[in-house]
Design a protein around this motif. Structure first.
Motif, mmCIF file in Angstrom:
data_model
loop_
_atom_site.group_PDB
_atom_site.id
_atom_site.type_symbol
_atom_site.label_atom_id
_atom_site.label_comp_id
_atom_site.label_asym_id
_atom_site.label_seq_id
_atom_site.Cartn_x
_atom_site.Cartn_y
_atom_site.Cartn_z
ATOM 1 N N LEU A 211 0.721 -1.238 0.010
ATOM 2 C CA LEU A 211 -0.128 -0.017 0.008
ATOM 3 C C LEU A 211 0.812 1.246 0.057
ATOM 4 C CD1 LEU A 211 -2.415 -1.500 2.529
ATOM 5 C CD2 LEU A 211 -3.131 -0.248 0.461
ATOM 6 N N LEU A 212 0.594 2.281 -0.854
ATOM 7 C CA LEU A 212 1.231 3.624 -0.637
ATOM 8 C C LEU A 212 1.132 4.226 0.580
ATOM 9 C CD1 LEU A 212 3.011 5.268 -2.644
ATOM 10 C CD2 LEU A 212 0.745 6.465 -3.199
ATOM 11 N N GLY A 213 2.478 4.256 1.025
ATOM 12 C CA GLY A 213 2.595 5.270 2.460
ATOM 13 C C GLY A 213 3.807 6.180 2.423
ATOM 14 N N MET A 214 3.678 6.778 3.572
ATOM 15 C CA MET A 214 4.711 7.781 3.764
ATOM 16 C C MET A 214 4.965 8.115 5.398
ATOM 17 S SD MET A 214 4.131 11.735 2.485
ATOM 18 C CE MET A 214 5.867 12.761 2.699
ATOM 19 N N LYS A 215 6.071 8.313 5.643
ATOM 20 C CA LYS A 215 6.553 8.632 6.944
ATOM 21 C C LYS A 215 7.557 9.892 7.093
ATOM 22 C CE LYS A 215 8.928 6.484 10.947
ATOM 23 N NZ LYS A 215 9.504 5.066 11.514
ATOM 24 N N PHE A 216 7.330 10.654 8.148
ATOM 25 C CA PHE A 216 8.216 11.876 8.199
ATOM 26 C C PHE A 216 9.567 11.370 9.188
ATOM 27 C CE2 PHE A 216 5.476 14.162 5.861
ATOM 28 C CZ PHE A 216 6.065 15.213 5.407
ATOM 29 N N ASP A 217 10.801 11.916 9.119
ATOM 30 C CA ASP A 217 11.698 12.024 10.250
ATOM 31 C C ASP A 217 11.461 13.378 10.967
ATOM 32 O OD1 ASP A 217 14.234 12.686 11.513
ATOM 33 O OD2 ASP A 217 15.215 11.261 10.367
ATOM 34 N N LEU A 218 11.266 12.930 12.230
ATOM 35 C CA LEU A 218 10.944 14.229 13.184
ATOM 36 C C LEU A 218 11.880 15.109 13.291
ATOM 37 C CD1 LEU A 218 8.299 12.628 15.620
ATOM 38 C CD2 LEU A 218 7.737 13.430 13.321
ATOM 39 N N LYS A 219 13.210 14.646 13.305
ATOM 40 C CA LYS A 219 14.374 15.550 13.664
ATOM 41 C C LYS A 219 14.593 16.207 12.576
ATOM 42 C CE LYS A 219 16.296 12.472 16.777
ATOM 43 N NZ LYS A 219 17.784 11.646 17.256
ATOM 44 N N THR A 220 14.549 15.719 11.172
ATOM 45 C CA THR A 220 14.990 16.622 10.136
ATOM 46 C C THR A 220 13.862 17.223 9.509
ATOM 47 O OG1 THR A 220 14.598 14.795 8.467
ATOM 48 C CG2 THR A 220 16.764 14.829 9.427
ATOM 49 N N ARG A 221 12.547 16.980 9.802
ATOM 50 C CA ARG A 221 11.363 17.462 9.382
ATOM 51 C C ARG A 221 11.013 17.130 7.984
ATOM 52 N NH1 ARG A 221 11.425 23.054 12.929
ATOM 53 N NH2 ARG A 221 11.796 22.187 14.910
ATOM 54 N N GLN A 222 11.870 16.075 7.251
ATOM 55 C CA GLN A 222 11.667 15.628 5.965
ATOM 56 C C GLN A 222 11.214 14.352 5.931
ATOM 57 O OE1 GLN A 222 12.476 17.759 3.429
ATOM 58 N NE2 GLN A 222 12.672 19.286 5.209
ATOM 59 N N PRO A 223 10.572 14.013 4.545
ATOM 60 C CA PRO A 223 10.263 12.683 4.623
ATOM 61 C C PRO A 223 11.366 11.759 4.681
ATOM 62 C CG PRO A 223 9.317 13.927 2.684
ATOM 63 C CD PRO A 223 10.322 14.732 3.173
ATOM 64 N N ALA A 224 11.025 10.606 5.464
ATOM 65 C CA ALA A 224 11.918 9.487 6.018
ATOM 66 C C ALA A 224 12.542 8.810 4.756
ATOM 67 C CB ALA A 224 11.251 8.578 6.925
ATOM 68 N N GLY A 226 13.967 8.386 0.843
ATOM 69 C CA GLY A 226 14.542 9.249 -0.431
ATOM 70 C C GLY A 226 13.600 9.477 -1.385
ATOM 71 N N ASN A 227 12.729 8.658 -1.655
ATOM 72 C CA ASN A 227 11.589 8.771 -2.767
ATOM 73 C C ASN A 227 10.264 9.512 -2.188
ATOM 74 O OD1 ASN A 227 10.964 7.908 -5.358
ATOM 75 N ND2 ASN A 227 9.382 6.776 -4.347
ATOM 76 N N VAL A 228 10.359 9.802 -0.857
ATOM 77 C CA VAL A 228 9.283 10.482 -0.406
ATOM 78 C C VAL A 228 8.076 9.520 0.034
ATOM 79 C CG1 VAL A 228 7.296 12.272 -0.470
ATOM 80 C CG2 VAL A 228 9.658 12.567 -1.629
#
Length: 322
Positions: A211-224, A226-228
């Motif tokens: 399933l298409l999903g996503m996660k953030f790195d809370l320290k960098t505030r960027q997608p965890a 590399g492909n987002v």
């Protein structure tokens, strides 16, 4: 070998687990999902004798080599995994010349399923044609559901007419080699896509992909990743897989290789109750590299607990209620 009595007949443990699908005579229903064992050359594939498995599904093959997506390609999401590997592989030429011959030489009798991917209909067709003509694989899996690539993959698996057309085109060039179409769960109605694959001549289905999903790195505030975004797998998607397999099994008569969060022998039985005929194991390898072998050893005990004589008998029982 342990022999069990069933209605006056003697049945070995292996016979209890054996199932037969188009092109695949499996001593047990368990196989690693595509990518998990590479081309039989990664660490997980070298931990034990692969002849103990029902089959091996190799990593997806594209016409040209692919480097995959930028790192990080894999991140944990609780008990689940987000991956955006991006179909990384050395390309068809190297796989036919080096990877498959090495695997087939080591395991001449092991059923092998080759996963086919591409960025166009012509690429899918050519990769499938050459793999089928190689004589080194027993079946093909048409990967039209990968959510981690920008060309091909899921783009081919969300439109019923495209699924039918692509399946039909591949079937025309692969001779007697059976074709399993791997379906995407990232759709409104997976049943119409299964029906489209059946109309195109598919011999079976693999489902579900991630399933298409996503996660953030809370320290960098960027997608965890590399492909987002990436594909979510693991126990969290199992209820979705069970529901979709059940729906599809009501609508088409094709055998189904079930994937999606399987971790225990009880999970395997649940997939069978939904309508499966075999299973693919993926994320469970993150917890145990020998997950497939562990499940094969556990499965007869689960059958005993539930009073099931054999998997084939369970398949027939489930089909009789549909």
């Amino acid at each position: 070998m342990l022999v069990l009595k069933d209605g006056g007949f003697e049945m070995t443990v292996n016979e209890r687990l054996a199932v037969e699908l188009p092109g695949l005579k499996l001593k047990n229903p368990v196989m690693p999902a595509s990518g998990c064992f590479g081309f039989g050359d990664n660490r997980a594939a070298q931990l034990y004798d692969l002849n103990k498995l029902g089959a091996v599904v190799i990593k997806s093959v594209t016409l040209e080599a692919r480097n995959g997506n930028p790192a990080p390609q894999i991140v944990m999401a609780g008990q689940n995994v987000l991956n955006a590997v991006g179909l990384k592989n050395p390309g068809l030429k190297v796989i036919l010349a080096e990877k498959l011959p090495a695997l087939r030489q080591k395991y001449p009798e092991l059923p092998l399923v080759a996963s086919v991917a591409g960025a166009s209909v012509d690429e899918y067709v050519e990769v499938a044609r050459q793999l089928a003509a190689s004589g080194m694989v027993n079946a093909l899996e048409l990967n039209i559901s990968c959510p981690n690539v920008h060309e091909g993959g899921m783009q081919f698996g969300t439109n019923p007419q495209t699924v039918c057309t692509l399946t039909e085109a591949v079937k025309k060039v692969i001779g007697e080699v059976p074709l399993y179409v791997k379906l995407s769960p990232n759709v409104t109605d997976i049943v119409v896509l299964a029906q489209a694959a059946a109309a195109g001549g598919a011999d079976g289905l693999s489902m579900i992909n991630t399933l298409l999903g996503m996660k953030f790195d809370l320290k960098t505030r960027q997608p965890a990743l590399g492909n987002v975004t990436g594909g979510l797998s693991g126990p969290g998607i199992k209820p979705i897989a069970v529901r979709m397999i059940y729906q599809v099994s009501q609508a088409v008569a094709l055998p189904i290789i079930a994937l999606g969060g399987i971790e225990t022998a009880a999970d395997i039985i649940e997939m069978y109750l939904a309508g499966a005929s075999a299973v693919g194991i993926g994320t469970a390898h993150f917890n145990s590299p020998t997950a497939c072998l562990d499940l094969i050893e556990e499965l007869p005990r689960e059958l005993d607990k539930l009073g099931i004589s054999s998997l084939q008998a369970l398949i027939e029982e489930v089909r009789s209620t549909r």
